[in-house]
Design a protein around this motif. Structure first.
Motif, PDB file in Angstrom:
ATOM      1  N   GLN A 162       0.836  -1.201   0.000  1.00 35.28           N
ATOM      2  CA  GLN A 162       0.000   0.000   0.000  1.00 35.28           C
ATOM      3  C   GLN A 162       0.869   1.249   0.000  1.00 35.28           C
ATOM      4  O   GLN A 162       2.061   1.213   0.328  1.00 35.28           O
ATOM      5  CB  GLN A 162      -0.906  -0.001   1.237  1.00 35.28           C
ATOM      6  N   ARG A 163       0.278   2.388  -0.357  1.00 34.77           N
ATOM      7  CA  ARG A 163       0.986   3.677  -0.341  1.00 34.77           C
ATOM      8  C   ARG A 163       0.196   4.650   0.521  1.00 34.77           C
ATOM      9  O   ARG A 163      -0.963   4.934   0.240  1.00 34.77           O
ATOM     10  CB  ARG A 163       1.142   4.217  -1.760  1.00 34.77           C
ATOM     11  N   LEU A 164       0.830   5.150   1.574  1.00 36.96           N
ATOM     12  CA  LEU A 164       0.187   6.050   2.532  1.00 36.96           C
ATOM     13  C   LEU A 164       0.913   7.382   2.563  1.00 36.96           C
ATOM     14  O   LEU A 164       2.143   7.432   2.494  1.00 36.96           O
ATOM     15  CB  LEU A 164       0.203   5.442   3.936  1.00 36.96           C
ATOM     16  N   GLY A 165       0.146   8.456   2.689  1.00 40.46           N
ATOM     17  CA  GLY A 165       0.716   9.781   2.884  1.00 40.46           C
ATOM     18  C   GLY A 165       0.589  10.186   4.342  1.00 40.46           C
ATOM     19  O   GLY A 165      -0.447   9.977   4.961  1.00 40.46           O
ATOM     20  N   ILE A 166       1.654  10.749   4.898  1.00 39.91           N
ATOM     21  CA  ILE A 166       1.636  11.291   6.256  1.00 39.91           C
ATOM     22  C   ILE A 166       1.635  12.801   6.116  1.00 39.91           C
ATOM     23  O   ILE A 166       2.646  13.404   5.751  1.00 39.91           O
ATOM     24  CB  ILE A 166       2.840  10.798   7.068  1.00 39.91           C
ATOM     25  N   MET A 167       0.488  13.434   6.398  1.00 33.79           N
ATOM     26  CA  MET A 167       0.266  14.824   6.027  1.00 33.79           C
ATOM     27  C   MET A 167       0.189  15.710   7.264  1.00 33.79           C
ATOM     28  O   MET A 167      -0.521  15.396   8.223  1.00 33.79           O
ATOM     29  CB  MET A 167      -1.024  14.936   5.216  1.00 33.79           C
ATOM     30  N   ALA A 168       0.932  16.822   7.219  1.00 33.20           N
ATOM     31  CA  ALA A 168       0.916  17.759   8.343  1.00 33.20           C
ATOM     32  C   ALA A 168       1.669  19.015   7.951  1.00 33.20           C
ATOM     33  O   ALA A 168       2.387  19.056   6.946  1.00 33.20           O
ATOM     34  CB  ALA A 168       1.541  17.141   9.591  1.00 33.20           C
ATOM     35  N   GLY A 169       1.511  20.050   8.773  1.00 33.38           N
ATOM     36  CA  GLY A 169       2.310  21.253   8.621  1.00 33.38           C
ATOM     37  C   GLY A 169       3.707  21.028   9.182  1.00 33.38           C
ATOM     38  O   GLY A 169       4.072  19.924   9.603  1.00 33.38           O
ATOM     39  N   SER A 170       4.490  22.092   9.217  1.00 29.99           N
ATOM     40  CA  SER A 170       5.871  21.973   9.693  1.00 29.99           C
ATOM     41  C   SER A 170       5.900  21.823  11.215  1.00 29.99           C
ATOM     42  O   SER A 170       5.094  22.410  11.939  1.00 29.99           O
ATOM     43  CB  SER A 170       6.667  23.218   9.281  1.00 29.99           C
ATOM     44  N   GLY A 171       6.838  21.018  11.700  1.00 28.79           N
ATOM     45  CA  GLY A 171       7.061  20.876  13.127  1.00 28.79           C
ATOM     46  C   GLY A 171       5.983  20.141  13.888  1.00 28.79           C
ATOM     47  O   GLY A 171       5.832  20.343  15.098  1.00 28.79           O
TER      48      GLY A 171
END
Length: 438
Positions: A162-171
């Motif tokens: 599978q391919r997962l994205g880990i999404m967030a702003g900086s820090g």
């Protein structure tokens, strides 16, 4: 002459012909910003050329072609180059060494050792560009890959391939979560690409986060933020190509890339330097064409699998920014990290209600029911949280909310995890079942 030629091997004859073939040279006609214009040579897009500058040879890559001239971008510092310098064509694109000896090694964005270890010149080399596996020949994803993170293994389960994205702003903790997964995953080998990151983080990641045991089953590719954009972009494809070699050898690989956004930013610099028009928020069309070409190369194949974990740095914590939106449309799920949880000391700062895995066949019916039950409790708690804080909630109004309020300390303990705490997937499912059955 004929008798002598009959005694020579074909390899010897080919080498002799190459030795006496005149070397075709072009010349640098323009140097503007990142762009190097070359005339007098014929080369294909993606081919490597070498400028013979006064400070030494400088590799450049062909990114655009026009009548009579090539537009190239450098893979090294261009200090010392002049208009009129000779340019030689290599006749091929970027090559990467592959083999079992890459385990435990740290490479730069061009596949050269950074760790002071022995050279890799004796290893076989393959072209970085490769075809995407045939979609109809890819086996279905039917087996969970344990990541060691309870919030992910239970509520956004990741399948092998599978391919997962880990999404967030900086820090907010993307890199920390990735390093936690690197230690906790039960994959056979990890290929880790650190692209556009700070240079000081490299030794911290290798020595503290990975450690000797993690590094021994990993290949680390590094292209720091000061590298030319072509190197940062090629590092992503180079890491993917190494992962593909292990997959084609029958291995199950985890490919971790930090971060996909900086790969897109490198492609933006390249596209704008090559003369592309800026489109969505300054990103040229080539950025959105490059993302599926990179991401679709991960996944299953008849021989093995590549499980892709890509961090996505969203602009201003806006999950709808162009790169985040494009990545979500291609990937098989996404993990959302929030600043609110991070600042409250909740690690990993995963907002499980906003996170989703698009692969459900890997979870047993009991596990799926337990995960859905926990999600309902979290959603009910979110709905009444403000009412509880101001004392306006009346007990008995919502059974799910009542259960969530009673179980919230245990739920938060389940979702929070120290970086050194690695929980195998079977233990996670057992703990989840015990939690929701209370």
């Amino acid at each position: 002459m004929t008798a002598t030629a009959g005694l020579l091997s074909p390899e010897t004859i080919a080498a002799a012909r190459a030795a006496v073939t005149p070397c075709a040279l072009g010349r640098v006609t323009s140097l503007l910003g990142l762009r190097v214009t070359v005339a007098g040579l014929t080369a294909a897009l993606g081919d490597l050329l070498e400028v013979r500058g006064s400070a030494g040879p400088v590799p450049i890559e062909v990114v655009a072609s026009d009548a009579g001239q090539l537009t190239c971008l450098p893979l090294a510092q261009t200090t010392g180059l002049r208009v009129g310098d000779h340019v030689e064509a290599s006749g091929t694109g970027l090559l990467v060494p592959v083999g079992e000896e890459l385990r435990g090694r740290v490479l730069d964005g061009l596949g050269r050792p950074l760790d002071g270890g022995p050279p890799l010149t004796h290893l076989p080399q393959v072209v970085v560009q490769n075809d995407t596996p045939n979609a109809l020949l890819r086996p279905r994803i039917d087996q969970q890959l344990g990541l060691g993170v309870r919030a992910m293994d239970a509520l956004t389960a990741c399948g092998r391939g599978q391919r997962l994205g880990i999404m967030a702003g900086s820090g907010v903790g993307k890199s920390s979560l990735l390093s936690m997964i690197a230690r906790g995953t039960d994959a056979e080998i990890s290929v880790i690409a650190l692209i556009g990151e700070r240079g000081r983080e490299l030794r911290e990641f290798i020595e503290n986060d990975l450690g000797p045991e993690g590094l021994a089953r990993s290949v680390v590719i590094v292209a720091t933020s000061d590298e030319p954009p072509v190197v940062r972009l090629r590092a992503a494809f180079l890491a993917t190509r190494i992962a593909e070699w292990f997959r084609d050898s029958g291995r199950h690989v985890v490919l971790m890339m930090d971060s996909l956004t900086r790969v897109a930013l490198a492609q933006r610099e390249i596209g704008l330097s090559a003369g592309e028009p800026p489109a969505t928020r300054g990103f040229p069309p080539s950025v959105f064409a490059m993302l599926p070409q990179l991401l679709e190369r991960a996944g299953t194949s008849p021989e093995g699998s590549i499980t892709g974990l890509y961090t996505v740095l969203v602009e201003g914590d806006d999950m709808q920014d162009p790169i985040g939106d494009a990545a979500r449309s291609i990937l098989d799920g996404h993990i959302v990290l929030t600043r609110e949880l991070a600042t409250s000391g909740h690690f990993p700062s995963i907002d499980v209600l906003e996170s989703i895995s698009r692969v459900s066949a890997i979870v047993s019916p009991t596990g799926r029911q337990d995960a859905q039950r926990l999600r309902r409790l979290l959603a009910a708690y979110r709905n009444v949280k403000e009412l509880v804080e101001i004392g306006a909630y009346v007990a008995g109004s919502d059974p799910d909310a009542d259960a969530a309020l009673a179980l919230m300390p245990a739920i938060e303990a389940f979702l929070q995890q120290d970086m050194d705490d690695v929980t195998p997937a079977p233990e996670t499912w057992a703990a989840l079942h015990e939690l929701v059955a209370a």
